[in-house]
Motif scaffolding. Structure first.
Motif, PDB file in Angstrom:
ATOM      1  N   PHE A 200       0.818  -1.215   0.000  1.00  0.00           N
ATOM      2  CA  PHE A 200       0.000   0.000   0.000  1.00  0.00           C
ATOM      3  C   PHE A 200       0.848   1.259   0.000  1.00  0.00           C
ATOM      4  O   PHE A 200       0.339   2.354   0.232  1.00  0.00           O
ATOM      5  N   GLN A 201       2.143   1.119  -0.266  1.00  0.00           N
ATOM      6  CA  GLN A 201       3.050   2.268  -0.145  1.00  0.00           C
ATOM      7  C   GLN A 201       2.807   3.348  -1.195  1.00  0.00           C
ATOM      8  O   GLN A 201       3.277   4.468  -1.053  1.00  0.00           O
ATOM      9  N   ASP A 202       2.063   3.033  -2.249  1.00  0.00           N
ATOM     10  CA  ASP A 202       1.777   4.029  -3.281  1.00  0.00           C
ATOM     11  C   ASP A 202       0.409   4.684  -3.090  1.00  0.00           C
ATOM     12  O   ASP A 202      -0.140   5.283  -4.023  1.00  0.00           O
ATOM     13  N   ALA A 203      -0.148   4.594  -1.894  1.00  0.00           N
ATOM     14  CA  ALA A 203      -1.492   5.114  -1.634  1.00  0.00           C
ATOM     15  C   ALA A 203      -1.594   6.611  -1.948  1.00  0.00           C
ATOM     16  O   ALA A 203      -0.638   7.376  -1.779  1.00  0.00           O
ATOM     17  N   LEU A 204      -2.780   6.994  -2.420  1.00  0.00           N
ATOM     18  CA  LEU A 204      -3.104   8.388  -2.702  1.00  0.00           C
ATOM     19  C   LEU A 204      -4.517   8.664  -2.200  1.00  0.00           C
ATOM     20  O   LEU A 204      -5.250   7.740  -1.842  1.00  0.00           O
ATOM     21  N   ALA A 205      -4.898   9.917  -2.175  1.00  0.00           N
ATOM     22  CA  ALA A 205      -6.268  10.291  -1.834  1.00  0.00           C
ATOM     23  C   ALA A 205      -7.048  10.462  -3.129  1.00  0.00           C
ATOM     24  O   ALA A 205      -6.758  11.356  -3.925  1.00  0.00           O
ATOM     25  N   GLY A 206      -8.008   9.561  -3.356  1.00  0.00           N
ATOM     26  CA  GLY A 206      -8.700   9.595  -4.633  1.00  0.00           C
ATOM     27  C   GLY A 206     -10.116   9.058  -4.563  1.00  0.00           C
ATOM     28  O   GLY A 206     -10.760   9.088  -3.510  1.00  0.00           O
ATOM     29  N   HIS A 207     -10.580   8.545  -5.676  1.00  0.00           N
ATOM     30  CA  HIS A 207     -11.971   8.144  -5.835  1.00  0.00           C
ATOM     31  C   HIS A 207     -12.210   6.765  -5.227  1.00  0.00           C
ATOM     32  O   HIS A 207     -11.392   5.852  -5.336  1.00  0.00           O
ATOM     33  N   ARG A 208     -13.389   6.588  -4.646  1.00  0.00           N
ATOM     34  CA  ARG A 208     -13.713   5.339  -3.953  1.00  0.00           C
ATOM     35  C   ARG A 208     -13.850   4.150  -4.901  1.00  0.00           C
ATOM     36  O   ARG A 208     -13.804   3.007  -4.463  1.00  0.00           O
ATOM     37  N   ALA A 209     -13.985   4.376  -6.204  1.00  0.00           N
ATOM     38  CA  ALA A 209     -14.134   3.253  -7.133  1.00  0.00           C
ATOM     39  C   ALA A 209     -12.804   2.585  -7.466  1.00  0.00           C
ATOM     40  O   ALA A 209     -12.793   1.433  -7.909  1.00  0.00           O
ATOM     41  N   TYR A 210     -11.686   3.268  -7.264  1.00  0.00           N
ATOM     42  CA  TYR A 210     -10.423   2.757  -7.798  1.00  0.00           C
ATOM     43  C   TYR A 210     -10.019   1.419  -7.165  1.00  0.00           C
ATOM     44  O   TYR A 210      -9.683   0.466  -7.866  1.00  0.00           O
ATOM     45  N   ASP A 211     -10.040   1.337  -5.846  1.00  0.00           N
ATOM     46  CA  ASP A 211      -9.634   0.082  -5.199  1.00  0.00           C
ATOM     47  C   ASP A 211     -10.631  -1.033  -5.472  1.00  0.00           C
ATOM     48  O   ASP A 211     -10.260  -2.215  -5.508  1.00  0.00           O
ATOM     49  N   LEU A 212     -11.888  -0.691  -5.673  1.00  0.00           N
ATOM     50  CA  LEU A 212     -12.873  -1.707  -6.027  1.00  0.00           C
ATOM     51  C   LEU A 212     -12.558  -2.285  -7.401  1.00  0.00           C
ATOM     52  O   LEU A 212     -12.634  -3.506  -7.603  1.00  0.00           O
ATOM     53  N   VAL A 213     -12.188  -1.445  -8.345  1.00  0.00           N
ATOM     54  CA  VAL A 213     -11.741  -1.924  -9.656  1.00  0.00           C
ATOM     55  C   VAL A 213     -10.511  -2.817  -9.507  1.00  0.00           C
ATOM     56  O   VAL A 213     -10.421  -3.883 -10.119  1.00  0.00           O
ATOM     57  N   SER A 214      -9.563  -2.392  -8.703  1.00  0.00           N
ATOM     58  CA  SER A 214      -8.345  -3.170  -8.487  1.00  0.00           C
ATOM     59  C   SER A 214      -8.677  -4.568  -7.993  1.00  0.00           C
ATOM     60  O   SER A 214      -8.052  -5.555  -8.402  1.00  0.00           O
ATOM     61  N   LEU A 215      -9.668  -4.669  -7.110  1.00  0.00           N
ATOM     62  CA  LEU A 215     -10.065  -5.957  -6.547  1.00  0.00           C
ATOM     63  C   LEU A 215     -10.842  -6.806  -7.543  1.00  0.00           C
ATOM     64  O   LEU A 215     -10.582  -8.009  -7.678  1.00  0.00           O
ATOM     65  N   LEU A 216     -11.787  -6.205  -8.247  1.00  0.00           N
ATOM     66  CA  LEU A 216     -12.741  -6.967  -9.053  1.00  0.00           C
ATOM     67  C   LEU A 216     -12.321  -7.119 -10.511  1.00  0.00           C
ATOM     68  O   LEU A 216     -12.879  -7.965 -11.222  1.00  0.00           O
ATOM     69  N   GLN A 217     -11.366  -6.312 -10.957  1.00  0.00           N
ATOM     70  CA  GLN A 217     -10.773  -6.515 -12.278  1.00  0.00           C
ATOM     71  C   GLN A 217      -9.282  -6.808 -12.059  1.00  0.00           C
ATOM     72  O   GLN A 217      -8.400  -6.080 -12.488  1.00  0.00           O
ATOM     73  N   ASP A 218      -9.049  -7.916 -11.399  1.00  0.00           N
ATOM     74  CA  ASP A 218      -7.728  -8.305 -10.920  1.00  0.00           C
ATOM     75  C   ASP A 218      -6.861  -8.750 -12.098  1.00  0.00           C
ATOM     76  O   ASP A 218      -7.202  -9.701 -12.809  1.00  0.00           O
ATOM     77  N   ALA A 219      -5.743  -8.080 -12.292  1.00  0.00           N
ATOM     78  CA  ALA A 219      -4.867  -8.403 -13.418  1.00  0.00           C
ATOM     79  C   ALA A 219      -4.232  -9.777 -13.290  1.00  0.00           C
ATOM     80  O   ALA A 219      -3.786 -10.343 -14.293  1.00  0.00           O
TER      81      ALA A 219
END
Length: 317
Positions: A200-219
């Motif tokens: 999580f070292q690259d964390a930023l303050a942003g939109h609530r959808a981003y981490d959900l995309v990261s989880l559900l559209q897992d590369a």
């Protein structure tokens, strides 16, 4: 995966002198991880060598997450000058392999991961730089910077940036803490049933959808579309996200997947890691699905004009 030269002195000063140092993992950055064993004690040694890496952001967000009640690794010792950290060992039970071994756990584990994300986002964001339009645009540009030349494509760069300039302002920013790599290989299953957080070292303050995309559209693993839809509904119910959330989810999904296509190509081309090419077809499938959303019409039109469908996949080294 040879331990860094400074490791022995660092561990000695931390009270772990004579500990056994075993290779644990590398990742897509310059960071490396080792398991440290000393009698009955066990910890993880992170090697994040400067100037390529800076352990400061990891330390800050780890302490923030712990302070607000989440299970990030506790910090046992640190030496910023050498980039060495000794951190809590969260074990070996990753969400990814647990699901692979027992597919019946897929839905409940994704439910738990979505619920954790909703709780995390109920807290005010950490003191972080904003995940703003310049950052999002720069990241989207990694696709044209790395993938297109490697695939032999001569594309319209100005039109690509203009298409994203038309789409990205629809997304509000600076709402919540965004971990940025929240997916099944960075979520640990702890003995007490809690979920542990990594990378999580690259964390930023942003939109609530981003981490959900990261989880559900897992590369790195296929998430069934039915699971994605169900978890998207679950998240919206938990957070009270309105009708404008789903277009934002598609836009940030397309932006993230375009970025990942570029990053995975760079990892092969620049960093000599060809295994990432095998992941490209999955990322392209997600990207094509996101581009079908009406809110992405300008970006989708650019892709149709510049990248034929038979080029949307892996690259032959």
């Amino acid at each position: 995966m040879t331990p860094p030269v400074a490791a022995a002195d660092f561990l000695q000063a931390a009270g772990w002198g004579g500990a056994q140092i075993l290779p644990l993992a590398g990742d897509a950055s310059f960071r490396r991880y080792f398991r440290v064993q000393h009698d009955a004690r066990r910890a993880v040694l992170m090697d994040a060598p400067p100037p390529q890496e800076d352990v400061g952001p990891f330390l800050a967000i780890a302490r923030h997450l712990t302070a607000v009640g989440f299970r990030a690794p506790s910090i046992l010792a640190e030496d910023r000058a050498t980039g060495l950290l000794l951190i809590e060992d969260l074990g070996d039970a990753r969400m990814r392999e647990t699901i692979d071994d027992n597919p019946s756990l897929e839905l409940p584990l994704y439910e738990a991961a979505v619920d954790l994300l909703a709780v995390l986002q109920a807290h005010p964001p950490a003191d972080l730089p904003p995940y703003d339009m310049p950052v999002l645009q720069r990241e989207a540009g990694l696709l044209t910077e790395w993938f297109c030349p490697a695939a032999g494509l001569d594309v319209d760069l100005a039109a690509y940036a203009a298409a994203w300039d038309e789409v990205l302002p629809q997304v509000d920013v600076a709402e919540v803490t965004v971990l940025r790599d929240y997916h099944a290989e960075n979520i640990m299953l702890l003995e007490d049933g809690a979920l542990g957080l990594l990378d999580f070292q690259d964390a930023l303050a942003g939109h609530r959808a981003y981490d959900l995309v990261s989880l559900l559209q897992d590369a790195r693993r296929d998430v069934p579309e039915a699971v994605e839809v169900a978890m998207l509904d679950r998240f919206c119910t938990a957070t009270g996200a309105g009708a404008d959330f789903r277009p934002d989810y598609a836009i940030l999904g397309a932006q993230r997947n375009a970025k990942i296509v570029g990053i995975f190509t760079r990892l092969w081309k620049r960093d000599g890691k060809p295994r990432y090419l095998d992941l490209l077809p999955r990322v392209w499938r997600y990207l094509d699905r996101d581009l079908a959303h009406p809110s992405l019409a300008p970006v989708a039109a650019w892709f149709d004009a510049n990248i034929p469908h038979d080029k949307r996949g892996t690259i032959t080294p």
